[in-house]
Motif scaffolding. Structure first.
Motif, short mmCIF file in Angstrom:
data_model
loop_
_atom_site.label_atom_id
_atom_site.label_comp_id
_atom_site.label_asym_id
_atom_site.label_seq_id
_atom_site.Cartn_x
_atom_site.Cartn_y
_atom_site.Cartn_z
N VAL A 41 3.65 -6.06 25.03
CA VAL A 41 3.14 -6.17 26.40
C VAL A 41 3.76 -7.43 27.02
N LYS A 42 4.58 -7.23 28.04
CA LYS A 42 5.30 -8.36 28.66
C LYS A 42 4.65 -8.81 29.95
N GLU A 43 3.78 -8.00 30.50
CA GLU A 43 3.14 -8.35 31.77
C GLU A 43 1.88 -7.53 31.92
N ALA A 44 0.90 -8.08 32.61
CA ALA A 44 -0.29 -7.32 32.99
C ALA A 44 -0.65 -7.69 34.40
N GLU B 16 -0.10 -15.86 24.49
CA GLU B 16 -1.22 -15.53 23.61
C GLU B 16 -2.17 -14.51 24.23
N ILE B 17 -2.17 -14.41 25.57
CA ILE B 17 -3.02 -13.39 26.21
C ILE B 17 -2.32 -12.04 26.10
N LEU B 18 -1.00 -12.02 26.29
CA LEU B 18 -0.26 -10.75 26.28
C LEU B 18 -0.10 -10.20 24.86
N SER B 19 -0.17 -11.08 23.86
CA SER B 19 -0.04 -10.59 22.48
C SER B 19 -1.36 -10.05 21.96
N GLY B 20 -2.44 -10.30 22.68
CA GLY B 20 -3.75 -9.86 22.22
C GLY B 20 -4.44 -10.88 21.33
N THR B 25 -10.72 -15.35 29.55
CA THR B 25 -11.99 -15.37 30.28
C THR B 25 -11.85 -16.18 31.57
N ASN B 26 -10.67 -16.77 31.77
CA ASN B 26 -10.49 -17.63 32.95
C ASN B 26 -10.52 -16.85 34.26
N LYS B 42 -7.47 -11.20 45.19
CA LYS B 42 -6.94 -9.87 45.51
C LYS B 42 -5.99 -9.36 44.44
N GLU B 43 -5.54 -10.26 43.58
CA GLU B 43 -4.59 -9.85 42.54
C GLU B 43 -4.62 -10.89 41.43
N ALA B 44 -4.36 -10.45 40.21
CA ALA B 44 -4.16 -11.38 39.10
C ALA B 44 -3.00 -10.87 38.27
N ARG B 45 -2.23 -11.79 37.75
CA ARG B 45 -1.13 -11.39 36.86
C ARG B 45 -1.20 -12.21 35.59
N VAL B 46 -0.97 -11.54 34.48
CA VAL B 46 -0.83 -12.23 33.21
C VAL B 46 0.65 -12.22 32.87
N ILE B 47 1.24 -13.40 32.73
CA ILE B 47 2.69 -13.48 32.55
C ILE B 47 3.03 -14.36 31.35
N PRO B 48 4.18 -14.10 30.74
CA PRO B 48 4.54 -14.84 29.52
C PRO B 48 5.06 -16.25 29.85
N ASP B 49 5.21 -17.06 28.81
CA ASP B 49 5.79 -18.41 28.94
C ASP B 49 7.30 -18.27 29.13
#
Lengths: 249, 249
Positions: A41-44, B16-20, B25-26, B42-49
């Protein structure tokens, strides 16, 4: 031979996550299951129940990643618009799946209720179904986009039935120590530069009144992982502390 | 007078969020705090380092939303690249904040450790600081981008010090009933169409062996909210069930 890297994007669809009403747990579960299957998973993205936003995110994600998984918005009510958005993104009409309709008809209901439930049989033309082990209406897949329910129990059931064509599986090694991140930061940087293909993450924590740092190594080469773990443990010992196994956090 | 709508995007930065490995919780906390301040996530993105990914997401978000809040990647180790990415996105150099450096120097450490910790004093030129009530190095703000730590306790402290210039506050009303979503779907659709400015969400649940649905109304007009709540309760009664207060889920 270079290893095969297979990627995924997760789209969490729902106003309730963005308003703070609901704590999402689906991303975490999906990330773990995909990781085991060799899909990274590279993005969410968490996006609202808004057609333009959903279509834009779908088209971005299906272009860029091998797999796209969505959760939420496939129920029977007016705010369930995911199927329409997926059809829109792919430029195909919505059809009624007789296979889903059959599942829906198995549970008798008065005509108006049945009519609402039949919303859940609407899928984009060309989609195939994702089984729903909890017994309710199925999810669906079209090309590289997998559309699942938002309820964690149902999503997890659907996800468990999907076969992913994964690549090299990312494995991890972890160790913690009662050291501050800064104490070992320079040494960690050195170790990271010696193993560029392994991702070395450093996560400070405060637990039971003690500060410490968890070090997590993630990569596909087990021999490198073991070497790197030894190097990190040696760094901890050099700093006068004891490497410890990670406990549940 | 049309009400003022103030929006935000949350960027959760971290492999660490994208790897599970880590359950975020932030986002949930930020969404609740901003909501109370009249700012709508209106939007949130989880992105890698990853520098490119972070810069792209920053530039997208700061253009589209009134506020951008980031969490993660401002520690002392090699994988903490958020400050550099923000500087890059704004096209400004990185400078050393003497004010953060002072906080860092308060805790004595051997020179190499101090050098690593000083990484946390690096901020984009033109940024101002976000207080850190936990006593560690501060976060920073540049234009509409607020950069906070990833550790929930530290992030929550930083967030509590920020004054947001919010708009109309979104209020909610909720009710649950032991009815299936489909049973009331048509009625909910009718009610929604009568109050287009209020978002009526329908969330099925399965708890203590009973299926039910939570109905959540969100909007800024309290009178409309009360009217809509009455209409939803009446719909539940029409369907032979009892409207119940929402309990913690």
């Amino acid at each position: 031979m270079p290893e095969r890297v297979v990627t995924a994007c997760v789209l969490i669809i729902g106003n309730e996550i963005l308003s703070g009403r609901t704590q999402d747990t689906n991303l975490n579960h999906i990330a773990m299951v995909l990781g085991e299957a060799g899909v990274r998973v590279k993005e969410a993205r968490v996006i609202p129940d808004d057609e333009d936003e959903i279509v834009t995110a779908l088209n971005h994600a299906r272009e860029k990643y091998d797999y796209v998984l969505t959760t939420g918005g496939i129920g029977p009510t007016h705010d369930d618009i995911t199927a329409d958005c997926v059809a829109n993104a792919f430029g195909v009409p919505i059809i009624v799946s007789e296979e889903i309709a059959e599942v829906i008809r198995r549970r008798p209901a008065p005509p108006p209720v049945m009519e609402s439930r039949m919303r859940m049989a609407r899928i984009p033309e060309g989609a195939s179904l994702i089984d729903n082990p909890t017994g309710g209406p199925q999810g669906f897949q079209i090309e590289n986009v997998y559309v699942m329910a938002g309820i964690p129990m149902v999503m997890q059931g659907m996800l468990s039935t999907i076969q992913f064509d994964g690549g090299a599986v990312v494995r991890s090694r972890s160790v913690t120590a009662h050291v501050g991140e800064s104490q070992i930061a320079a040494g960690l940087g050195d170790i990271q530069s010696r193993y560029p293909d392994i991702d070395l993450g450093s996560y400070p924590f405060f637990r039971d009144g003690v500060y410490g740092t968890s070090l997590v190594m993630r990569g596909t080469n087990e021999a490198d992982l073991e070497e790197m773990l030894d190097a990190v443990k040696a760094l901890i010992v050099e700093n006068g502390e004891t490497p410890r196994d990670i406990v549940a956090e």
